[in-house]
Design an enzyme around this catalytic site. Sequence first.
Site, short mmCIF file in Angstrom:
data_model
loop_
_atom_site.label_atom_id
_atom_site.label_comp_id
_atom_site.label_asym_id
_atom_site.label_seq_id
_atom_site.Cartn_x
_atom_site.Cartn_y
_atom_site.Cartn_z
CE LYS A 1 -4.35 -1.87 1.59
NZ LYS A 1 -3.95 -3.28 1.83
C1 LIG Z 1 -4.58 -4.41 1.28
C2 LIG Z 1 -3.83 -5.69 1.26
C3 LIG Z 1 -4.16 -6.73 0.36
C4 LIG Z 1 -5.36 -6.65 -0.56
O1 LIG Z 1 -5.19 -5.74 -1.60
P1 LIG Z 1 -6.45 -5.23 -2.44
O2 LIG Z 1 -5.93 -4.19 -3.33
O3 LIG Z 1 -7.43 -4.69 -1.43
O4 LIG Z 1 -7.01 -6.41 -3.16
C5 LIG Z 1 -3.36 -7.86 0.34
N1 LIG Z 1 -2.30 -7.99 1.18
C6 LIG Z 1 -1.96 -7.02 2.04
C7 LIG Z 1 -0.80 -7.24 2.93
C8 LIG Z 1 -2.69 -5.84 2.12
O5 LIG Z 1 -2.34 -4.88 3.00
#
Ligand SMILES: *Cc1c(COP(=O)(O)O)cnc(C)c1O
Length: 430
Positions: free
Chosen positions: A110
């Site tokens: 993220k």
């Molecule tokens: C947010 C997140 C996901 C999921 O990603 P999306 O874009 O919501 O599908 C997967 N793994 C981790 C560690 C995350 O923080």
Amino acid sequence: MRYFSTRDTKNDKSFFSLKEAAIKGLAPDGGLFMPEYIPQADMKIVEDLYKKSYSEMALYLAGLFFGDDIEPQKLEKAVKSAYDFPIRLNSLDENTNTLELFHGPTYAFKDFGARFMGQIMGILNDSDEVIVLTATSGDTGSAVANGFYNVKGVKVVVLYPADKISPLQESQMTTLHENIYPLKVNGTFDDCQRMVKSMFADENLRKKINITSANSINILRWIPQAFYYFYGVYAWRELTGEEAPEVVVPSGNYGNLTAGMLARKMGLPIKGFVAASNANDVIPEFLKSAEYHPRASVQTVANAMDVGAPSNYERMMSLCNNQIEELRKEMRGFSASDEKIIETIKAVDEKYNYLSCPHSAVGYAATKELGVEGFWLSTAHAAKFGEVTEKATGKKPELPEKMKKMLAAEKVFTKIEADNEELKKYLLGV
Ligand SMILES: *Cc1c(COP(=O)(O)O)cnc(C)c1O
């Protein structure tokens, strides 16, 4: 570049500027913003730049979307400050490769979206002061706080439920200080979300202060997530000499995977995707049955993917002209139970002496069970979910130095009750 809503099906669409789309977050009709057209990337240029540095490659790709709206020098400075951390394709063996997206400041992918958004909002924001107001159950809040850290004219107020997030997640929000204001709410995550929503609905309050959200569907978080697919594909091509990989994406809200679809539409050679979920398998089920049944989420060991009604479903359908047949050409589904995830973390450690976080382990499981020729995305550092990894392997993942320091640093936060009036008073005084 202008933006329109996924719910706008008129021939004569309503368009929004970058600034409007970024500040609104969600379109007024409740849909998600999409770019007016999908720019084509020149693959020769990408191939040259990816070898130089991630930030130079990302700058070229960002220019295709944002070049008309942001001056070149400003965009360059923003992209370079956002991407000052490594990315790598890690090869465990010849057919076992993963794109590690967790080397950023909050140790999860993220960071790629949130840091880009923070920098660009710093450029777009010409009011003296805007408050980014957000609720978090853990990961999003830390990425947003970090992304907006020290961005001028911006204050970040982030609500989190007391005692329901990990000490590491709390440290990531409460040890930054400066323009980051963490609120520890005596309540649940749902309380936090409800409180934030009621602030956005409060016309009176909005006349007095400027508030905006930074949630994961924001166009400024979504688009830059397309860029690391370019890096991954070119690194994989160099490694294997093959043409186009299949890419496995551990998914929850499907921002990551739909950004991959965007990259493919920009011309990137990708054979297809695997939508890899935990027990919250609405999208894999949809691919099978052609019927979409969003539902309440269930808790799993890969909790950042515990989503029962993925917000990016609308983007996914918009990118395939609302045709399930087109979507099926683009991807196949996979899901893993908690048992499977724990088993996989253990198996990967035994075979490669490599610790995976529970989300990334879903990616590995899909790669092996479906015989994927390509790579999976590793979305978080194993140490971020140390209890799960330890349960699976008996080993405690070594904390990176920066994480250790953060855990030891002074936490500063304000405690509040789960009460709208109390939040309102706080926002007026911050
Ligand atoms: C947010 C997140 C996901 C999921 O990603 P999306 O874009 O919501 O599908 C997967 N793994 C981790 C560690 C995350 O923080």
